[in-house]
Design an enzyme around this catalytic site. Structure first.
Site, PDB file in Angstrom:
ATOM      1  N   HIS A  98      27.070  85.664  61.610  1.00 53.97           N
ATOM      2  CA  HIS A  98      28.019  85.959  62.688  1.00 53.97           C
ATOM      3  C   HIS A  98      29.106  86.920  62.217  1.00 53.97           C
ATOM      4  CE1 HIS A  98      25.939  82.460  64.226  1.00 53.97           C
ATOM      5  NE2 HIS A  98      26.537  82.589  65.397  1.00 53.97           N
ATOM      6  N   HIS A 127      29.672  77.563  57.288  1.00 53.69           N
ATOM      7  CA  HIS A 127      29.718  78.546  56.205  1.00 53.69           C
ATOM      8  C   HIS A 127      30.942  78.295  55.328  1.00 53.69           C
ATOM      9  CE1 HIS A 127      26.502  81.018  57.907  1.00 53.69           C
ATOM     10  NE2 HIS A 127      27.089  80.904  59.075  1.00 53.69           N
TER      11      HIS A 127
END
Length: 297
Positions: free
Chosen positions: A211, A253
């Site tokens: 992303h 993440h």
């Protein structure tokens, strides 16, 4: 007679070899002793020499360096196998290894602390839905389908040129990030299973953040090829940053994954700009694509 006794005592004192600590120098060696016994009797000469050679071989085996590993099956020391490196303990780590391990520990600790929207009952539970929606704006599927729809509705050559290059940049970003994630296979800070949309976009692992890479690449691409006002440019930069941070808040993440994702997105933008396809090449690609879809219309 007394004089001779005194002389013999003086000679014994001056003779160094008669001292107890040097008596072994006057004794014959084992090989000479065994040879003498062999001359006396013809039978035991060969067994003594053979036994002595066996003792020498045993001493040589015992004096072998243990770091050389076990001997080979045929007894050849040159073909002996080495001990595996994983059995050795590294008691003196390098400064570089200590620094890298310390940075990784700090990265994991901060990433877990920032994962406030992981659970439904966490401190960031009220913001979970909004953070999830913000992370969805950086997903690959909305951008690819949106680019295809805009390309289908576009009627200008300049617009089609920009959209075709944007589509190729999105595909490049998707394949590169998926390949790096498959190669590194780093898990997230909370080791959460990937969602359905993540499986479709091949976003299975943590490093690098897909992303963040996509948001950085798209924002830089739009800022370079669209004429936008200053507030919109600021909002575009802010969106790219929040899209990457949202994945950290959701526990997907690490901070280092997002930072490397931003760097990879800028690298993808530079690569697309260096191999920019002109209008003629874009029209050729569109004509090939239209020929494939013509029988289905």
């Amino acid at each position: 007679m007394p004089g001779s006794q005194t002389r013999s005592r003086t000679r014994d004192r001056t003779n160094v070899l008669n001292r107890p600590e040097f008596m072994s120098l006057n004794q014959p060696s084992r090989r000479e002793h065994s040879a003498g016994e062999g001359r006396a009797g013809a039978g035991p000469r060969r067994p003594v020499l053979r036994q002595q050679s066996q003792q020498d071989d045993t001493g040589a085996r015992g004096s072998r360096d243990p770091s050389e590993g076990p001997p080979a099956a045929d007894g050849n020391p040159k073909e002996a196998t080495r001990w595996p490196e994983q059995d050795c303990m590294q008691l003196n780590p390098t400064f570089r290894g200590i620094a890298i391990n310390s940075l990784l520990a700090i990265d994991i600790s901060l990433s877990k602390r920032l994962g406030m929207c992981v659970g439904a009952h966490g401190p960031g539970a009220p913001l979970r839905s909004m953070v999830t929606l913000l992370a969805l704006t950086g997903h690959a599927l909305p951008w690819i389908f949106g680019t295809l729809i805009c390309l289908w509705r576009s009627n200008t050559l300049a617009g089609q040129e920009v959209l075709v290059n944007l589509l190729l940049a999105l595909i490049l970003d998707l394949m590169t990030v998926a390949g790096m994630q498959k190669l590194v296979k780093r898990r997230g800070p909370w080791d959460l299973p990937p969602g359905f949309l993540d499986c479709i976009a091949m976003d299975m692992y943590s490093f690098p953040a897909a992303h963040a890479s996509r948001a950085a690449m798209v924002s830089k691409f739009l800022l370079n090829h669209l004429v936008l006002a200053v507030p919109l440019r600021i909002l575009l930069y802010l969106w790219a940053f929040l899209a990457g941070v949202s994945r950290v808040l959701l526990g997907k993440h690490h901070i280092s994954d997002v930072g490397c994702g931003f760097a990879l997105g800028f690298l993808h933008f530079s690569l697309v700009e260096s191999v920019w396809l002109d209008s003629t090449m874009c029209q050729t690609l569109l004509s090939i694509g239209s020929l494939q879809w013509t029988p289905l219309v």
